[in-house]
Design a protein around this motif. Structure first.
Motif, PDB file in Angstrom:
ATOM      1  N   LEU A  70       5.631 -35.062  19.128  1.00 43.63           N
ATOM      2  CA  LEU A  70       6.795 -34.295  18.694  1.00 43.63           C
ATOM      3  C   LEU A  70       8.071 -34.852  19.292  1.00 43.63           C
ATOM      4  CD1 LEU A  70       5.730 -30.536  18.697  1.00 43.63           C
ATOM      5  CD2 LEU A  70       6.290 -31.973  16.738  1.00 43.63           C
ATOM      6  N   ASP A  71       8.028 -35.225  20.543  1.00 44.38           N
ATOM      7  CA  ASP A  71       9.201 -35.784  21.199  1.00 44.38           C
ATOM      8  C   ASP A  71       9.573 -37.117  20.564  1.00 44.38           C
ATOM      9  OD1 ASP A  71      11.248 -35.801  23.200  1.00 44.38           O
ATOM     10  OD2 ASP A  71      10.084 -37.362  24.232  1.00 44.38           O
ATOM     11  N   GLY A  72       8.595 -37.910  20.188  1.00 43.85           N
ATOM     12  CA  GLY A  72       8.855 -39.184  19.535  1.00 43.85           C
ATOM     13  C   GLY A  72       9.431 -39.019  18.147  1.00 43.85           C
ATOM     14  N   CYS A  73       9.167 -37.908  17.480  1.00 42.75           N
ATOM     15  CA  CYS A  73       9.693 -37.655  16.150  1.00 42.75           C
ATOM     16  C   CYS A  73      11.116 -37.112  16.189  1.00 42.75           C
ATOM     17  CB  CYS A  73       8.806 -36.661  15.398  1.00 42.75           C
ATOM     18  SG  CYS A  73       7.172 -37.322  15.022  1.00 42.75           S
ATOM     19  N   ALA A  74      11.512 -36.562  17.308  1.00 36.71           N
ATOM     20  CA  ALA A  74      12.854 -36.008  17.414  1.00 36.71           C
ATOM     21  C   ALA A  74      13.859 -37.148  17.382  1.00 36.71           C
ATOM     22  CB  ALA A  74      13.000 -35.206  18.702  1.00 36.71           C
ATOM     23  N   THR A  75      14.743 -37.152  16.382  1.00 38.41           N
ATOM     24  CA  THR A  75      15.692 -38.241  16.246  1.00 38.41           C
ATOM     25  C   THR A  75      17.088 -37.853  16.698  1.00 38.41           C
ATOM     26  OG1 THR A  75      16.076 -37.618  13.953  1.00 38.41           O
ATOM     27  CG2 THR A  75      14.437 -39.329  14.371  1.00 38.41           C
ATOM     28  N   THR A  76      17.422 -36.597  16.643  1.00 41.61           N
ATOM     29  CA  THR A  76      18.740 -36.192  17.089  1.00 41.61           C
ATOM     30  C   THR A  76      18.606 -35.052  18.076  1.00 41.61           C
ATOM     31  OG1 THR A  76      19.049 -34.606  15.298  1.00 41.61           O
ATOM     32  CG2 THR A  76      19.818 -36.847  14.913  1.00 41.61           C
ATOM     33  N   GLY A  77      19.588 -34.950  18.888  1.00 43.14           N
ATOM     34  CA  GLY A  77      19.615 -33.885  19.871  1.00 43.14           C
ATOM     35  C   GLY A  77      21.052 -33.598  20.235  1.00 43.14           C
ATOM     36  N   GLU A  78      21.217 -32.688  21.141  1.00 41.64           N
ATOM     37  CA  GLU A  78      22.550 -32.266  21.536  1.00 41.64           C
ATOM     38  C   GLU A  78      23.159 -33.258  22.511  1.00 41.64           C
ATOM     39  OE1 GLU A  78      23.898 -28.506  23.963  1.00 41.64           O
ATOM     40  OE2 GLU A  78      23.350 -27.930  21.913  1.00 41.64           O
ATOM     41  N   ILE A  79      24.425 -33.515  22.328  1.00 43.88           N
ATOM     42  CA  ILE A  79      25.197 -34.384  23.216  1.00 43.88           C
ATOM     43  C   ILE A  79      26.119 -33.479  24.022  1.00 43.88           C
ATOM     44  CG2 ILE A  79      26.967 -36.191  23.309  1.00 43.88           C
ATOM     45  CD1 ILE A  79      24.409 -37.362  22.351  1.00 43.88           C
ATOM     46  N   ASP A  80      26.087 -33.624  25.357  1.00 42.60           N
ATOM     47  CA  ASP A  80      26.944 -32.798  26.209  1.00 42.60           C
ATOM     48  C   ASP A  80      28.414 -33.003  25.875  1.00 42.60           C
ATOM     49  OD1 ASP A  80      24.689 -31.894  27.534  1.00 42.60           O
ATOM     50  OD2 ASP A  80      24.852 -33.389  29.124  1.00 42.60           O
TER      51      ASP A  80
END
Length: 172
Positions: free
Chosen positions: A17-27
């Motif tokens: 699941l972590d490998g599939c995550a392509t975007t996330g929050e930027i501080d």
């Protein structure tokens, strides 16, 4: 044995699941618009993922550099951008959407340091610069950089995250 198998399967599932995550929050990142030098445009829209936008306005410079900038806090790294601008020299209103490369988030989290030419000092407090370029004849580009420009800096990187062509209509 069942507990160990469950633990291994749970760990494997979490890694996948972590490998599939392509975007996330930027501080924190800096967002900017740009155009070709000498191309005077009036930007009315720079909106990301149909959720958040940045102030726009008059732009006349400089391709792939961060001109008028806005600091953005605690936002998901965008997957698309919608833009609209008036090019007075052509009397056209350009508009369009562009998909942003899904690797942009990973690149933003791992941008390299750069050095100041005048002092040789290495800047390690790197902020991602997301630059939306709007060119004459309706070209749209999105870049990611580790610095505002290469002026007085060495080691600036510039990743192109997407490009496309806007549609246009006459300005009446």
């Amino acid at each position: 044995m069942d507990k160990i198998l469950k633990l291994l399967l749970t760990s494997l599932f979490a890694v996948l699941l972590d490998g599939c995550a392509t975007t996330g929050e930027i501080d924190y990142m800096v967002v900017s618009g740009s155009t070709d030098e000498g191309n005077n445009i009036f930007v009315t829209l720079i909106k990301f993922d149909d959720k958040w936008d940045v102030p726009a306005g008059t732009m006349s410079c400089c391709r792939a550099t961060a001109g008028a900038m806005v600091g953005v806090y605690d936002q998901k790294f965008p997957e698309k951008v919608a833009v609209e601008w008036l090019d007075k020299s052509e009397n056209r209103i350009y508009y369009g959407e562009l998909a942003i490369n899904k690797n942009g988030y990973k690149l933003a989290k791992n941008l390299p340091a750069y050095a100041w030419i005048s002092t040789g000092e290495v800047e390690e407090n790197i902020r991602p610069y997301l630059i939306v370029g709007m060119g004459d004849s309706g070209e749209i580009k999105v870049w990611l950089s580790n610095a505002r420009s290469d002026r007085n800096r060495t080691g600036r990187v510039l990743h192109e995250l997407g490009s496309g062509q806007a549609q246009w209509r006459e300005n009446k």
